[in-house]
Design a protein around this motif. Structure first.
Motif, PDB file in Angstrom:
ATOM      1  N   ASP A 165      -2.988   0.769   6.702  1.00  0.00           N
ATOM      2  CA  ASP A 165      -3.807   0.374   5.557  1.00  0.00           C
ATOM      3  C   ASP A 165      -4.084  -1.130   5.575  1.00  0.00           C
ATOM      4  O   ASP A 165      -5.181  -1.579   5.225  1.00  0.00           O
ATOM      5  CB  ASP A 165      -3.120   0.760   4.248  1.00  0.00           C
ATOM      6  CG  ASP A 165      -3.191   2.260   3.970  1.00  0.00           C
ATOM      7  OD1 ASP A 165      -4.082   2.921   4.536  1.00  0.00           O
ATOM      8  OD2 ASP A 165      -2.365   2.757   3.207  1.00  0.00           O
ATOM      9  N   PHE A 166      -3.068  -1.906   5.960  1.00  0.00           N
ATOM     10  CA  PHE A 166      -3.222  -3.361   6.023  1.00  0.00           C
ATOM     11  C   PHE A 166      -4.262  -3.738   7.075  1.00  0.00           C
ATOM     12  O   PHE A 166      -5.131  -4.588   6.847  1.00  0.00           O
ATOM     13  CB  PHE A 166      -1.866  -3.993   6.338  1.00  0.00           C
ATOM     14  CG  PHE A 166      -1.833  -5.498   6.243  1.00  0.00           C
ATOM     15  CD1 PHE A 166      -2.240  -6.142   5.088  1.00  0.00           C
ATOM     16  CD2 PHE A 166      -1.376  -6.267   7.312  1.00  0.00           C
ATOM     17  CE1 PHE A 166      -2.201  -7.533   4.998  1.00  0.00           C
ATOM     18  CE2 PHE A 166      -1.331  -7.650   7.230  1.00  0.00           C
ATOM     19  CZ  PHE A 166      -1.740  -8.284   6.063  1.00  0.00           C
ATOM     20  N   TYR A 214      -3.912   8.698  10.000  1.00  0.00           N
ATOM     21  CA  TYR A 214      -2.863   7.921  10.632  1.00  0.00           C
ATOM     22  C   TYR A 214      -2.444   8.500  11.983  1.00  0.00           C
ATOM     23  O   TYR A 214      -2.224   9.695  12.115  1.00  0.00           O
ATOM     24  CB  TYR A 214      -1.632   7.867   9.721  1.00  0.00           C
ATOM     25  CG  TYR A 214      -1.895   7.242   8.381  1.00  0.00           C
ATOM     26  CD1 TYR A 214      -1.848   8.013   7.227  1.00  0.00           C
ATOM     27  CD2 TYR A 214      -2.195   5.896   8.266  1.00  0.00           C
ATOM     28  CE1 TYR A 214      -2.093   7.453   5.987  1.00  0.00           C
ATOM     29  CE2 TYR A 214      -2.450   5.334   7.031  1.00  0.00           C
ATOM     30  CZ  TYR A 214      -2.394   6.115   5.888  1.00  0.00           C
ATOM     31  OH  TYR A 214      -2.649   5.556   4.673  1.00  0.00           O
ATOM     32  N   HIS A 271       3.771  -6.191   6.769  1.00  0.00           N
ATOM     33  CA  HIS A 271       3.800  -4.795   7.210  1.00  0.00           C
ATOM     34  C   HIS A 271       3.894  -4.646   8.715  1.00  0.00           C
ATOM     35  O   HIS A 271       3.293  -3.748   9.318  1.00  0.00           O
ATOM     36  CB  HIS A 271       2.596  -4.032   6.657  1.00  0.00           C
ATOM     37  CG  HIS A 271       2.437  -4.086   5.176  1.00  0.00           C
ATOM     38  ND1 HIS A 271       3.376  -3.539   4.325  1.00  0.00           N
ATOM     39  CD2 HIS A 271       1.495  -4.664   4.394  1.00  0.00           C
ATOM     40  CE1 HIS A 271       2.986  -3.752   3.078  1.00  0.00           C
ATOM     41  NE2 HIS A 271       1.870  -4.445   3.089  1.00  0.00           N
ATOM     42  N   TRP A 316      -7.736  -2.569   5.827  1.00  0.00           N
ATOM     43  CA  TRP A 316      -8.247  -3.430   4.767  1.00  0.00           C
ATOM     44  C   TRP A 316      -8.876  -4.689   5.347  1.00  0.00           C
ATOM     45  O   TRP A 316      -9.962  -5.118   4.925  1.00  0.00           O
ATOM     46  CB  TRP A 316      -7.112  -3.782   3.810  1.00  0.00           C
ATOM     47  CG  TRP A 316      -7.531  -4.639   2.649  1.00  0.00           C
ATOM     48  CD1 TRP A 316      -8.103  -4.238   1.483  1.00  0.00           C
ATOM     49  CD2 TRP A 316      -7.409  -6.071   2.561  1.00  0.00           C
ATOM     50  NE1 TRP A 316      -8.351  -5.319   0.656  1.00  0.00           N
ATOM     51  CE2 TRP A 316      -7.932  -6.462   1.298  1.00  0.00           C
ATOM     52  CE3 TRP A 316      -6.899  -7.053   3.411  1.00  0.00           C
ATOM     53  CZ2 TRP A 316      -7.960  -7.794   0.883  1.00  0.00           C
ATOM     54  CZ3 TRP A 316      -6.946  -8.378   3.004  1.00  0.00           C
ATOM     55  CH2 TRP A 316      -7.463  -8.730   1.755  1.00  0.00           C
ATOM     56  N   ALA A 356       2.002   4.086   7.739  1.00  0.00           N
ATOM     57  CA  ALA A 356       0.881   4.118   6.800  1.00  0.00           C
ATOM     58  C   ALA A 356       0.581   2.747   6.210  1.00  0.00           C
ATOM     59  O   ALA A 356      -0.586   2.345   6.123  1.00  0.00           O
ATOM     60  CB  ALA A 356       1.181   5.127   5.685  1.00  0.00           C
ATOM     61  N   GLU A 357       1.600   2.004   5.784  1.00  0.00           N
ATOM     62  CA  GLU A 357       1.368   0.695   5.183  1.00  0.00           C
ATOM     63  C   GLU A 357       0.701  -0.259   6.168  1.00  0.00           C
ATOM     64  O   GLU A 357      -0.197  -1.025   5.805  1.00  0.00           O
ATOM     65  CB  GLU A 357       2.682   0.088   4.693  1.00  0.00           C
ATOM     66  CG  GLU A 357       3.202   0.681   3.391  1.00  0.00           C
ATOM     67  CD  GLU A 357       4.404  -0.093   2.881  1.00  0.00           C
ATOM     68  OE1 GLU A 357       5.005  -0.869   3.677  1.00  0.00           O
ATOM     69  OE2 GLU A 357       4.737   0.058   1.696  1.00  0.00           O
ATOM     70  N   ARG A 358       1.141  -0.205   7.423  1.00  0.00           N
ATOM     71  CA  ARG A 358       0.552  -1.082   8.435  1.00  0.00           C
ATOM     72  C   ARG A 358      -0.888  -0.683   8.718  1.00  0.00           C
ATOM     73  O   ARG A 358      -1.768  -1.541   8.841  1.00  0.00           O
ATOM     74  CB  ARG A 358       1.375  -1.047   9.716  1.00  0.00           C
ATOM     75  CG  ARG A 358       0.957  -2.106  10.729  1.00  0.00           C
ATOM     76  CD  ARG A 358       1.754  -1.981  12.007  1.00  0.00           C
ATOM     77  NE  ARG A 358       3.182  -1.931  11.741  1.00  0.00           N
ATOM     78  CZ  ARG A 358       4.073  -1.628  12.672  1.00  0.00           C
ATOM     79  NH1 ARG A 358       3.701  -1.325  13.898  1.00  0.00           N
ATOM     80  NH2 ARG A 358       5.358  -1.601  12.367  1.00  0.00           N
TER      81      ARG A 358
END
Length: 217
Positions: A21-22, A11, A208, A25, A17-19
């Motif tokens: 990962d989105f 990161y 996100h 993905w 982190a959530e953004r």
């Protein structure tokens, strides 16, 4: 597609982190499609490094095109839609070629396009794209990036817009481009005008702090 052993996002300090990962993905789901990858607004090349890493780990014949002005968020590029940046001097940071070269050390599957995005409108270096990440915040820059990449996305490919709903410039640019009438991140609701060209050929998903435009197959 099996994940390579290095399938772990390193990161960037400014990317939640959530953004990350989105975004990753959605990038992962596009990797088997034909076409290259593009990033608009790379700053120090940390996200570009991850895109290069995964493409190289899977031995994919893809070039990561990195567009960066290295001039920061210049005030002469601001419009009335960029109110959220007023007074935010800590964000007026310039990308660093030295830092980018360091982050991309060891990779050969990329090209750096230095300068304003608008400089490439008449000489677009892109052909087919499977994935594009637009992280440029300002309205005009985002509009120019969309002009460069939207028609290059192959069916099933995606454009990820970072900071949608955070900065007014990129939010307004996406809303204007796709003629979005409503958006609600919590309920994942998007309303698109039916008479809009891009709105007919892209499906939108919000979450996100970013929005994904996936080209219909």
């Amino acid at each position: 597609m099996p994940k390579p052993s290095i399938w772990k996002w390193n990161y960037a300090e400014y990317l939640p982190a959530e953004r990350a990962d989105f975004i990753l993905w959605n990038f992962q789901n596009c990797m088997e499609l034909p076409g290259d990858v593009a990033e608009f607004g790379s700053f120090r090349g940390e996200t570009a490094r991850e895109l290069c890493k995964y493409a190289q780990a899977l031995n994919l014949d893809k070039t990561v095109h990195i567009f960066e002005s290295f001039m920061g968020l210049m005030s002469d590029q601001w419009t009335e839609h960029d109110q959220s940046y007023v007074g935010m001097k800590e964000f007026h940071r310039q990308g660093s070629m030295e830092a980018m070269n360091k982050n991309l050390e060891g990779f050969t599957n990329y090209q750096i396009h230095k300068g304003l995005f608008s400089e490439y409108l008449d000489c677009n270096p892109l052909s087919n794209l499977c994935f594009a990440l637009i992280d440029c915040d300002l309205y005009k820059s985002c509009i120019d990036a969309i002009k460069l990449c939207a028609d290059k996305i192959v069916p099933g490919g995606c454009i990820a817009f970072d900071d949608y709903g955070t900065w007014t410039g990129i939010t307004k640019a996406v809303d204007d481009t796709f003629k979005i009438r409503i958006h609600d991140e919590f309920d994942k609701k998007i309303g698109i005008a039916e008479d809009n060209h891009l709105g007919r050929i892209f499906d939108l998903t919000i979450g996100h702090g970013c929005i994904i435009a996936k080209k219909k197959t």
